[in-house]
Design an enzyme around this catalytic site. Structure first.
Site, PDB file in Angstrom:
ATOM      1  N   ASN A 161      32.007  54.173  57.233  1.00 25.83           N
ATOM      2  CA  ASN A 161      33.108  54.851  56.541  1.00 25.83           C
ATOM      3  C   ASN A 161      33.454  56.236  57.094  1.00 25.83           C
ATOM      4  O   ASN A 161      34.572  56.708  56.910  1.00 25.83           O
ATOM      5  CB  ASN A 161      32.847  54.905  55.030  1.00 25.83           C
ATOM      6  CG  ASN A 161      31.639  55.727  54.667  1.00 25.83           C
ATOM      7  OD1 ASN A 161      30.798  56.027  55.518  1.00 25.83           O
ATOM      8  ND2 ASN A 161      31.531  56.097  53.413  1.00 25.83           N
ATOM      9  N   GLU A 257      20.734  58.488  52.974  1.00 25.54           N
ATOM     10  CA  GLU A 257      21.912  58.776  52.145  1.00 25.54           C
ATOM     11  C   GLU A 257      22.488  57.415  51.774  1.00 25.54           C
ATOM     12  O   GLU A 257      23.021  56.699  52.628  1.00 25.54           O
ATOM     13  CB  GLU A 257      22.925  59.599  52.947  1.00 25.54           C
ATOM     14  CG  GLU A 257      24.156  59.946  52.143  1.00 25.54           C
ATOM     15  CD  GLU A 257      25.276  60.528  53.010  1.00 25.54           C
ATOM     16  OE1 GLU A 257      25.013  61.024  54.123  1.00 25.54           O
ATOM     17  OE2 GLU A 257      26.434  60.450  52.559  1.00 25.54           O
ATOM     18  N   CYS A 291      30.420  57.011  49.431  1.00 27.25           N
ATOM     19  CA  CYS A 291      29.262  56.997  48.531  1.00 27.25           C
ATOM     20  C   CYS A 291      29.511  57.922  47.356  1.00 27.25           C
ATOM     21  O   CYS A 291      29.023  57.683  46.248  1.00 27.25           O
ATOM     22  CB  CYS A 291      27.989  57.376  49.287  1.00 27.25           C
ATOM     23  SG  CYS A 291      28.064  58.982  50.072  1.00 27.25           S
TER      24      CYS A 291
HETATM   25  O1  G3H Z   1      30.155  58.034  51.942  1.00 29.92           O
HETATM   26  C1  G3H Z   1      29.398  59.006  51.909  1.00 29.92           C
HETATM   27  C2  G3H Z   1      29.854  60.327  52.364  1.00 29.92           C
HETATM   28  O2  G3H Z   1      28.782  61.217  52.513  1.00 29.92           O
HETATM   29  C3  G3H Z   1      30.881  60.907  51.419  1.00 29.92           C
HETATM   30  O3  G3H Z   1      31.384  62.092  51.938  1.00 29.92           O
HETATM   31  O4  G3H Z   1      32.263  63.103  49.832  1.00 29.92           O
HETATM   32  O5  G3H Z   1      32.971  63.948  52.049  1.00 29.92           O
HETATM   33  O6  G3H Z   1      33.744  61.733  51.257  1.00 29.92           O
HETATM   34  P1  G3H Z   1      32.654  62.759  51.237  1.00 29.92           P
END
Ligand code: G3H
Length: 482
Positions: A161, A257, A291
């Site tokens: 992603n 993570e 996430c």
């Molecule tokens: O998908 C997991 C990422 O760490 C989310 O990052 O909150 O900047 O979209 P973000």
């Protein structure tokens, strides 16, 4: 010529050379939007993976002997190269993982900023002197010099992603701290990751310091994660895979993570307009494939109708369509992901949830779904959809909201919307999550904030300073003075 005839085949970087695999096999990535080929990456053999790890190990010592500021020079040059390649990389992200073009471009810029801040922060990492006499008078002649040293070879495994940002967020802290890296991108996302490594190579990457490994996790994953020369695994992805990796990785540290089921808790005195804007932004950007997306709303019954009306209006205004058109809600990463979201929605509606938007799907494009009257017996109340679905769970009081929030297997972040900040802090202290956002959406950034999950959301902490500390260990030298 048809698109499938001209899609590129990408090589991997091994000890300073761009190569094709002796396996003779490649893996084709197709666009999530229309299945057209984006390009192919190499399916590396175990022997090539071994060369990547041992090559990184050999390169690490010289790199660690450089000063922080010498290492920082490579990072600055890498950030510059990324910005020079911004359009090419953003277009590849857009095609490969179906992210709207301007979000893809922002990802590249955010990554360059991340790398530059990491270079700066690395220069500020320093040790400490501890006087033995603070413990007992008899130890006053002892002086401990505590310094941080690199762990060795870091295995960075990134998700689809954020194929550039979440890759660099592992590689840059590892490098500034003096480690070498073996980088294994998610297969869908590996072309974007390869371009990011090209930028690093153009910046003057020493041979072997970062080796790129591509191939199916099911074929080379175990070999890679259990290789004896890997000193830490930093993985972002699904909780199941994360748990699997942490079991395999015996006696080496892991940073994980993983998933989330971030709730937005909305109290009676909340600014509902602000809350609705943040919830829709947090829930549906990149189609909910984050996430940290808001994945359920726990709203007090008294304000639920008013909030739901606002959510409906804002969801109606979302751009749904193709990444090329900069849509917010775009086709999900693959058919399996879209099927999963559909199942969650079907289950909830079958059990009595009220859909407040049209339930519509075209291929992998799932239109945003707002589900009201979701109850705890529905799967969507607990599972992470990684798609554009927002369940509303109406609660009678704050205690019920906290109980449902904490019953989740996940504990990444939570939002609390209220004008009573003291109350928000109190609620936040009861929530089993890594971060609480008061009157704001759940999100990882700004990137120098600590970022961590509890329960099945992760292990270890990230965020630039934390990420650097996580890839170092303390080394203590005690001077015994006569
Ligand atoms: O998908 C997991 C990422 O760490 C989310 O990052 O909150 O900047 O979209 P973000």
């Amino acid at each position: 010529m048809k698109a499938e005839m001209i899609a590129n085949t990408y090589q991997f970087l091994l000890n300073g050379e761009w190569r094709e695999s002796l396996s003779g096999k490649t893996i084709e990535n197709q666009s999530p939007s229309d299945n057209t080929p984006v390009g192919s990456v190499q399916a590396m053999t175990e022997n090539e993976v071994n060369l990547a790890v041992t090559g990184a190990k050999a390169a690490q010592k010289d790199w660690a002997n450089l000063s922080f500021s010498e290492r920082a020079e490579l990072l600055y040059a890498w950030a510059d190269q990324l910005l020079e390649m911004k359009e090419e990389i953003a277009e590849t992200i857009m095609k490969e993982v179906g992210k709207g073009y301007s979000s893809a471009e922002k990802e590249v810029v955010r990554t360059a900023d991340f790398i530059k801040y990491t270079a700066e922060e690395g220069k500020r990492i320093h040790g400490e002197l501890i006087n033995g006499g603070s413990f007992n008078a008899g130890s006053a002649n002892k002086l401990a010099m505590v310094q941080r040293e690199p762990l060795g070879v870091i295995l960075a495994i990134s998700p689809f992603n954020y194929p550039v940002n979440l890759s660099a967020a592992k590689i840059a802290p590892a490098l500034i701290a003096g480690n070498a890296v073996v980088f294994k991108p998610a297969t869908q996302g590996a072309i974007s990751g390869t371009l990011m490594v090209r930028a690093l190579d153009k910046a003057g990457l020493p041979s072997g310091l970062v080796n790129l490994v591509t191939g199916k996790g099911s074929e080379i994953g175990d070999y890679l994660t259990t290789h004896p020369s890997i000193d830490l695994i930093n993985f972002t992805g699904g909780s199941e895979t994360g748990e699997y990796i942490s079991k395999k990785a015996s006696m080496i540290p892991v940073i994980l993570e993983l998933g989330g089921k971030d709730p937005a808790i909305v109290l009676n005195d909340a600014d509902l307009e602000k809350a609705a804007g943040d919830i829709v932004g947090g829930g549906f950007s990149y189609s909910g494939q984050r996430c940290t997306a808001i994945k359920r709303v726990l709203v007090l019954d008294e304000v639920a109708d008013a909030l739901v009306d606002k959510l409906k209006d804002k969801i109606k205004a979302l751009e749904v369509g193709m990444p090329e058109d900069n849509a917010t809600v775009t086709p999900l990463i693959n058919e399996k992901a879209a099927d999963f979201v559909q199942q969650l929605v079907d289950d909830a509606v079958g059990k009595g949830a009220t859909p407040l938007t049209d339930i519509r799907r075209e291929g992998n494009l799932v239109y945003p779904v707002l589900l009201d009257n979701v109850t705890v017996d529905m799967t969507v109340a607990w599972e992470e959809p990684f798609g554009p679905v927002l369940p509303i769970i109406r609660v009678q009081n704050i205690e019920e909201a906290v109980i449902i929030a904490n019953e989740s297997e996940y504990g990444l972040q939570a939002s609390v919307f209220t004008k009573n900040v003291e109350q928000a802090i109190r609620i936040g202290s009861e929530l089993e999550v890594g971060s609480v956002q008061i009157n704001g959406k759940t999100e990882r950034g700004p990137d120098h904030f600590p970022f961590l999950g509890v329960k099945n959301s992760g292990l270890g902490a990230q965020g630039i300073r934390k990420s650097i500390e996580s890839v170092t260990r303390e080394k203590v030298t005690v001077l015994n003075m006569s």
